[in-house]
Motif scaffolding. Sequence first.
Motif, PDB file in Angstrom:
ATOM      1  N   TYR A 118      18.625  -0.114 -60.706  1.00  0.00           N
ATOM      2  CA  TYR A 118      19.473  -1.290 -60.949  1.00  0.00           C
ATOM      3  C   TYR A 118      20.947  -0.978 -60.681  1.00  0.00           C
ATOM      4  N   LYS A 119      21.341   0.297 -60.903  1.00  0.00           N
ATOM      5  CA  LYS A 119      22.749   0.697 -60.717  1.00  0.00           C
ATOM      6  C   LYS A 119      23.140   0.571 -59.236  1.00  0.00           C
ATOM      7  N   ASP A 140      21.698  -1.400 -57.039  1.00  0.00           N
ATOM      8  CA  ASP A 140      21.755  -2.842 -56.737  1.00  0.00           C
ATOM      9  C   ASP A 140      23.066  -3.441 -57.224  1.00  0.00           C
ATOM     10  N   ALA A 141      23.467  -3.075 -58.437  1.00  0.00           N
ATOM     11  CA  ALA A 141      24.686  -3.634 -59.035  1.00  0.00           C
ATOM     12  C   ALA A 141      25.920  -3.247 -58.222  1.00  0.00           C
ATOM     13  N   GLU A 142      25.914  -2.032 -57.652  1.00  0.00           N
ATOM     14  CA  GLU A 142      27.075  -1.559 -56.904  1.00  0.00           C
ATOM     15  C   GLU A 142      26.963  -1.870 -55.395  1.00  0.00           C
TER      16      GLU A 142
END
Length: 317
Positions: A300-301, A303-305
């Motif tokens: 998820y990290k 994807d978030a960045e």
Amino acid sequence: MSDVAAIQNLVEKRKRLKEEVSKIIIGQDIVVDQIILSIFSGGHALLVGVPGLAKTLMVNTIAQALGLDFKRIQFTPDLMPSDILGSEILDENRQFKFIKGPLFSNIILADEINRTPPKTQAALLEAMQERSVTISGHTYKLDLPYFVLATQNPIEQEGTYPLPEAQLDRFMFSILLQYPSFSEEVEVVKSTTSDHTKTINALFTAQEIIDFQHLIRRIPVADNVIEYAVTVVSKTRPDNAMSSDYIKNYLDWGAGPRASQNLILAAKAHAAFNGKFSPDIEDVKAVAPGILRHRIIKNYKADAEGITEETIINTLL
């Protein structure tokens, strides 16, 4: 013919193959290269691109230029395994007779593979792996060479059944199709809106392609090149002692041993196409994005960045 002469022959025939394909397909050089690489390495490819980028036309053109049979299967939510494998029917003598499905061809275009349920996806993937089909206890061998090119649309996710990771791993390459450049699109519009038709000549026989596939497997590889390929794959695994903090931060899962095998096979083909008699580290780097792209799972990290698979692979290399 010696292996040295055979590689020189392969270089010449690949050049002619690309010229033949470019009569119909404008641009998309990298995509055509990777499809040809996977065919001659004996692998399969997954083509990811938005509709209207001539995926079907491209595969049909390559199949014609290779002199191979080609079938296109449109995958839909109601497609059953028997629709692609074939089925047994009672003939006039009341004997069971097997009617072959569209899967019995040299080149299969599995259009929108993620639109069909897992049961039908699994039937196709068994044929890809085993090069045979089992119906009612009878095993039917598929004609060689056998190549599956599956397409996926990256934007429409409604009504789709995404391929599980274990099944994605069966594909040697994941190939991204980009929009053509402005000048290429102008050429496409000119050539497709006129009455002029072009003929594609068959340059190979099925046996020639099989012989070239065996030739590529016979190419020797230095130990340091194999170790480099295995190191690259090992470093994609977050729980591996060799992997960096960058990988541990952004990946949930890395590539398996099949990635290492495919890196070396594709590097051999890449070297042969460039007239080299043994692959080096540059050949491994050239084929790595297409082979690792669908085998690493971001967290998820990442994807978030906004970190893409390409960024991760380039950082790794």
